[in-house]
Design a protein around this motif. Structure first.
Motif, PDB file in Angstrom:
ATOM      1  N   ALA A  35       0.716  -1.165   0.083  1.00 53.14           N
ATOM      2  CA  ALA A  35       0.076   0.055  -0.051  1.00 53.14           C
ATOM      3  C   ALA A  35       0.856   1.394  -0.166  1.00 53.14           C
ATOM      4  N   SER A  36       2.194   1.167   0.080  1.00 54.28           N
ATOM      5  CA  SER A  36       3.038   2.275   0.335  1.00 54.28           C
ATOM      6  C   SER A  36       3.766   2.608  -1.357  1.00 54.28           C
ATOM      7  N   SER A  37       3.783   3.732  -1.278  1.00 53.83           N
ATOM      8  CA  SER A  37       4.427   3.991  -2.767  1.00 53.83           C
ATOM      9  C   SER A  37       5.910   4.022  -2.746  1.00 53.83           C
ATOM     10  N   GLY A  38       6.554   4.011  -1.408  1.00 49.25           N
ATOM     11  CA  GLY A  38       8.061   3.872  -1.236  1.00 49.25           C
ATOM     12  C   GLY A  38       8.051   2.793  -0.309  1.00 49.25           C
ATOM     13  N   GLY A  39       9.564   2.520   0.097  1.00 48.32           N
ATOM     14  CA  GLY A  39       9.777   1.559   0.889  1.00 48.32           C
ATOM     15  C   GLY A  39       9.196   1.837   2.464  1.00 48.32           C
ATOM     16  N   LEU A  40       9.092   0.810   3.158  1.00 46.44           N
ATOM     17  CA  LEU A  40       8.653   0.936   4.587  1.00 46.44           C
ATOM     18  C   LEU A  40       9.667   0.352   5.385  1.00 46.44           C
ATOM     19  N   LYS A  41      10.183   0.766   6.478  1.00 51.84           N
ATOM     20  CA  LYS A  41      11.081   0.236   7.331  1.00 51.84           C
ATOM     21  C   LYS A  41      10.488  -0.490   8.539  1.00 51.84           C
ATOM     22  N   ALA A  42      11.191  -1.407   9.023  1.00 50.89           N
ATOM     23  CA  ALA A  42      10.619  -2.681   9.910  1.00 50.89           C
ATOM     24  C   ALA A  42       9.835  -1.909  11.150  1.00 50.89           C
ATOM     25  N   TYR A  43      10.311  -0.739  11.681  1.00 50.82           N
ATOM     26  CA  TYR A  43       9.627   0.097  12.744  1.00 50.82           C
ATOM     27  C   TYR A  43       8.408   0.571  12.387  1.00 50.82           C
ATOM     28  N   ASP A  44       8.456   1.028  11.110  1.00 55.14           N
ATOM     29  CA  ASP A  44       7.074   1.777  10.603  1.00 55.14           C
ATOM     30  C   ASP A  44       6.087   0.747  10.367  1.00 55.14           C
ATOM     31  N   LEU A  45       6.490  -0.419   9.893  1.00 56.08           N
ATOM     32  CA  LEU A  45       5.576  -1.573   9.847  1.00 56.08           C
ATOM     33  C   LEU A  45       5.208  -2.024  11.313  1.00 56.08           C
ATOM     34  N   LEU A  46       6.082  -2.158  12.167  1.00 56.25           N
ATOM     35  CA  LEU A  46       5.357  -2.240  13.483  1.00 56.25           C
ATOM     36  C   LEU A  46       4.622  -1.367  14.273  1.00 56.25           C
ATOM     37  N   ASP A  47       4.936   0.000  13.742  1.00 55.50           N
ATOM     38  CA  ASP A  47       3.894   1.112  14.673  1.00 55.50           C
ATOM     39  C   ASP A  47       2.403   0.835  13.986  1.00 55.50           C
ATOM     40  N   GLN A  48       2.476   0.468  12.776  1.00 55.00           N
ATOM     41  CA  GLN A  48       1.152   0.086  11.864  1.00 55.00           C
ATOM     42  C   GLN A  48       0.544  -0.956  12.515  1.00 55.00           C
ATOM     43  N   LEU A  49       1.330  -2.147  12.567  1.00 57.13           N
ATOM     44  CA  LEU A  49       0.599  -3.225  12.961  1.00 57.13           C
ATOM     45  C   LEU A  49       0.255  -3.282  14.462  1.00 57.13           C
ATOM     46  N   ALA A  54      -2.101  -5.716  19.182  1.00 52.51           N
ATOM     47  CA  ALA A  54      -1.162  -5.378  20.354  1.00 52.51           C
ATOM     48  C   ALA A  54      -0.120  -6.213  20.648  1.00 52.51           C
ATOM     49  N   ALA A  55      -0.365  -7.548  20.356  1.00 47.06           N
ATOM     50  CA  ALA A  55       1.033  -8.201  20.649  1.00 47.06           C
ATOM     51  C   ALA A  55       2.218  -8.412  19.724  1.00 47.06           C
ATOM     52  N   ALA A  56       1.853  -7.579  18.558  1.00 47.38           N
ATOM     53  CA  ALA A  56       3.033  -7.071  17.612  1.00 47.38           C
ATOM     54  C   ALA A  56       4.484  -6.933  18.170  1.00 47.38           C
ATOM     55  N   ARG A  57       5.333  -7.461  18.093  1.00 53.05           N
ATOM     56  CA  ARG A  57       6.820  -6.938  18.401  1.00 53.05           C
ATOM     57  C   ARG A  57       7.801  -7.127  17.437  1.00 53.05           C
ATOM     58  N   PRO A  58       8.751  -6.614  17.552  1.00 55.96           N
ATOM     59  CA  PRO A  58       9.700  -6.479  16.504  1.00 55.96           C
ATOM     60  C   PRO A  58      10.312  -7.942  15.903  1.00 55.96           C
ATOM     61  N   PRO A  59      10.439  -8.868  16.657  1.00 58.23           N
ATOM     62  CA  PRO A  59      10.639 -10.292  16.107  1.00 58.23           C
ATOM     63  C   PRO A  59       9.363 -10.634  14.992  1.00 58.23           C
ATOM     64  N   THR A  60       8.367 -10.223  15.493  1.00 60.63           N
ATOM     65  CA  THR A  60       7.120 -10.677  14.639  1.00 60.63           C
ATOM     66  C   THR A  60       7.401 -10.012  13.213  1.00 60.63           C
ATOM     67  N   ILE A  61       7.752  -8.674  13.098  1.00 53.78           N
ATOM     68  CA  ILE A  61       7.895  -8.166  11.910  1.00 53.78           C
ATOM     69  C   ILE A  61       8.905  -8.558  11.114  1.00 53.78           C
TER      70      ILE A  61
END
Length: 150
Positions: A35-49, A54-61
């Motif tokens: 859905a993003s027109s550019g790249g997404l970083k892992a922590y941007d994904l974590l924030d959205q997810l 609520a259980a989403a953590r860095p290892p999940t991403i």
């Protein structure tokens, strides 16, 4: 059928044909990246997810990103440490990324002969290529037009 819906259906079919589990979290991570027109970083994904799970953590991403990369569904933008959805996962050859340095837009292109030439040169030099990333950084058409506007 929307482009995103088509991409997700192709991803699901690809995983099924390979015996890989396309879990709801992996699907959602791919959906967010696509859905993003550019790249997404892992922590941007974590924030959205984490807003949805609520259980989403860095290892999940990171596990989801590793899976999606292995399946050829996303590409890592090395220069940005970010991820972009693969425009055509059925394409088994090399790819190149056009990256706009102003707006972050990313487009995947395919010049197979370049990838093959590089791989052949490396082979002749006794080098075993494990991964090939070619990133071309510049200005997209929109940003060129905006920079030309007085």
């Amino acid at each position: 059928m929307s482009e995103l819906h088509t991409l997700l259906a192709q991803a699901e079919a690809r995983c099924l044909s390979r015996g890989a589990r396309f879990t709801p979290i992996r699907r959602r991570v791919l959906e967010l990246i696509a859905a993003s027109s550019g790249g997404l970083k892992a922590y941007d994904l974590l924030d959205q997810l984490s807003a949805e799970h609520a259980a989403a953590r860095p290892p999940t991403i990171y596990r989801a990103l590793a899976f999606l990369t292995r399946q050829g569904l996303v590409h890592r933008i090395e220069s940005q440490n970010a991820y972009v959805a693969c425009a055509c996962p059925e394409h088994a050859h090399g790819f190149q990324l056009l990256i706009c340095s102003t707006c972050g837009y990313v487009e995947e292109i395919h010049f197979d002969d370049i990838s093959q030439q590089l791989a052949e040169r490396a082979r002749r030099a006794g080098f075993a290529v494990q991964r090939q990333t070619i990133e071309l950084i510049g200005l997209c058409t929109r940003c060129q037009t905006l920079s030309d506007t007085p």
